[in-house]
Design an enzyme around this catalytic site. Structure first.
Site, PDB file in Angstrom:
ATOM      1  N   LYS A  11       0.829  -1.211   0.000  1.00 16.54           N
ATOM      2  CA  LYS A  11       0.000   0.000   0.000  1.00 16.54           C
ATOM      3  C   LYS A  11       0.868   1.267   0.000  1.00 16.54           C
ATOM      4  O   LYS A  11       2.039   1.229   0.390  1.00 16.54           O
ATOM      5  CB  LYS A  11      -0.908  -0.017   1.234  1.00 16.54           C
ATOM      6  N   TYR A  51     -12.625  -2.416  -2.586  1.00 12.01           N
ATOM      7  CA  TYR A  51     -13.139  -2.201  -1.239  1.00 12.01           C
ATOM      8  C   TYR A  51     -14.659  -2.035  -1.226  1.00 12.01           C
ATOM      9  O   TYR A  51     -15.200  -1.313  -0.376  1.00 12.01           O
ATOM     10  CB  TYR A  51     -12.437  -0.994  -0.606  1.00 12.01           C
ATOM     11  N   ASN A 114      -1.779   0.144   7.239  1.00 10.61           N
ATOM     12  CA  ASN A 114      -1.407  -1.200   7.695  1.00 10.61           C
ATOM     13  C   ASN A 114      -0.601  -1.972   6.654  1.00 10.61           C
ATOM     14  O   ASN A 114      -0.623  -3.188   6.590  1.00 10.61           O
ATOM     15  CB  ASN A 114      -2.612  -1.977   8.226  1.00 10.61           C
ATOM     16  N   HIS A 117      -2.120  -5.245   1.680  1.00  5.06           N
ATOM     17  CA  HIS A 117      -3.378  -5.985   1.533  1.00  5.06           C
ATOM     18  C   HIS A 117      -3.012  -7.406   1.157  1.00  5.06           C
ATOM     19  O   HIS A 117      -2.044  -7.627   0.429  1.00  5.06           O
ATOM     20  CB  HIS A 117      -4.226  -5.382   0.401  1.00  5.06           C
ATOM     21  N   GLU A 128      -9.740 -10.955  -7.229  1.00  4.21           N
ATOM     22  CA  GLU A 128      -8.784  -9.848  -7.123  1.00  4.21           C
ATOM     23  C   GLU A 128      -7.654  -9.972  -8.148  1.00  4.21           C
ATOM     24  O   GLU A 128      -7.226  -8.979  -8.730  1.00  4.21           O
ATOM     25  CB  GLU A 128      -8.214  -9.785  -5.706  1.00  4.21           C
TER      26      GLU A 128
HETATM   27  N1  UDP Z   1      -9.690  -0.186   7.277  1.00  3.47           N
HETATM   28  C1  UDP Z   1      -9.642   1.044   7.902  1.00  3.47           C
HETATM   29  N2  UDP Z   1     -10.343   1.215   9.087  1.00  3.47           N
HETATM   30  C2  UDP Z   1     -11.054   0.194   9.657  1.00  3.47           C
HETATM   31  C3  UDP Z   1     -11.087  -1.067   9.006  1.00  3.47           C
HETATM   32  C4  UDP Z   1     -10.391  -1.234   7.817  1.00  3.47           C
HETATM   33  O1  UDP Z   1      -8.994   1.973   7.406  1.00  3.47           O
HETATM   34  O2  UDP Z   1     -11.652   0.399  10.722  1.00  3.47           O
HETATM   35  C5  UDP Z   1      -8.933  -0.386   6.032  1.00  3.47           C
HETATM   36  C6  UDP Z   1      -7.611  -1.095   6.312  1.00  3.47           C
HETATM   37  O3  UDP Z   1      -6.600  -0.498   5.515  1.00  3.47           O
HETATM   38  C7  UDP Z   1      -7.907  -2.514   5.876  1.00  3.47           C
HETATM   39  C8  UDP Z   1      -8.852  -2.281   4.701  1.00  3.47           C
HETATM   40  O4  UDP Z   1      -9.654  -1.194   5.114  1.00  3.47           O
HETATM   41  O5  UDP Z   1      -6.731  -3.202   5.522  1.00  3.47           O
HETATM   42  C9  UDP Z   1      -9.716  -3.459   4.318  1.00  3.47           C
HETATM   43  O6  UDP Z   1     -10.441  -3.906   5.422  1.00  3.47           O
HETATM   44  P1  UDP Z   1     -10.653  -5.467   5.678  1.00  3.47           P
HETATM   45  O7  UDP Z   1     -11.665  -5.594   6.765  1.00  3.47           O
HETATM   46  O8  UDP Z   1     -10.943  -6.177   4.381  1.00  3.47           O
HETATM   47  O9  UDP Z   1      -9.243  -5.917   6.296  1.00  3.47           O
HETATM   48  P2  UDP Z   1      -8.025  -6.744   5.670  1.00  3.47           P
HETATM   49  O10 UDP Z   1      -8.600  -7.835   4.814  1.00  3.47           O
HETATM   50  O11 UDP Z   1      -7.172  -5.760   4.886  1.00  3.47           O
HETATM   51  O12 UDP Z   1      -7.282  -7.273   6.865  1.00  3.47           O
HETATM   52 MG    MG Z   2     -10.081  -7.825   3.383  1.00  5.51          MG
END
Ligand code: UDP
Ligand code: MG
Length: 152
Positions: A11, A51, A114, A117, A128
């Site tokens: 990212k 997303y 974080n 992805h 994806e």
């Molecule tokens: N995200 C965020 N705030 C939140 C939850 C998610 O900014 O409270 C962002 C974060 O970068 C995350 C992405 O949205 O990696 C996708 O969310 P998901 O629940 O799919 O988590 P992941 O699969 O990336 O662990």
């Molecule tokens: Mg996810």
């Protein structure tokens, strides 16, 4: 045990912090095969698709903006049960819950920054990978002399 491919995105937060090489090295050191890799700018359309499950969240606008701070690096990885294995190496979404030794556990500084992805399920991975890579951008090749004892 299933032969699979999965998607990782480095990212913008990680590109800004010059962590791309370290992250790629983690997968290489673990013996995971890279079958596609490119730098690209995520379009509004791509972010909305990628997303879609978060489009009604209050943080969506900020997430969309942060994903366009810089180009991202998209990586396709292949191996047995690779989707789950890469998810384990990725660590929890929230950095406070991400275990040390995982990529997020070691580098993530906030939920919105974080670092990477990775696809959550084999179904998500298939969708994806099609979204991020053309067919001719995914490579089929043999690695020479690679750890005969590795799981893949
Ligand atoms: N995200 C965020 N705030 C939140 C939850 C998610 O900014 O409270 C962002 C974060 O970068 C995350 C992405 O949205 O990696 C996708 O969310 P998901 O629940 O799919 O988590 P992941 O699969 O990336 O662990
Ligand atoms: Mg996810």
């Amino acid at each position: 045990m299933a032969r699979e491919k999965t998607l990782v995105l480095i990212k913008p937060g990680a590109i800004q912090r010059e962590l791309a090489g370290e992250i790629i090295t983690r997968f290489e050191r673990k013996g995971i095969k890279i079958v596609g890799l490119k730098m690209m700018m995520m379009t509004d359309f791509l972010i909305q698709k990628h997303y879609a499950h978060l489009k009604d969240e209050p943080f969506f606008t900020e997430l969309k903006r942060s994903m366009q701070d810089t180009p991202i690096i998209a990586i396709a990885l292949e191996g047995n049960d690779i989707v789950k294995r890469v998810r384990i190496l990725t660590g929890a979404t929230n950095p406070r819950e991400a275990a040390p030794g995982t990529i997020r556990g070691d580098y993530s500084i906030s939920v919105s920054n974080n670092v990477i992805h990775s696809s959550g399920t084999p179904e998500e991975a298939l969708a994806e990978l099609q979204r991020f890579f053309d067919e001719d951008e995914l490579f089929n090749y043999q690695r020479m002399n690679v750890m005969d004892y590795a799981e893949d």
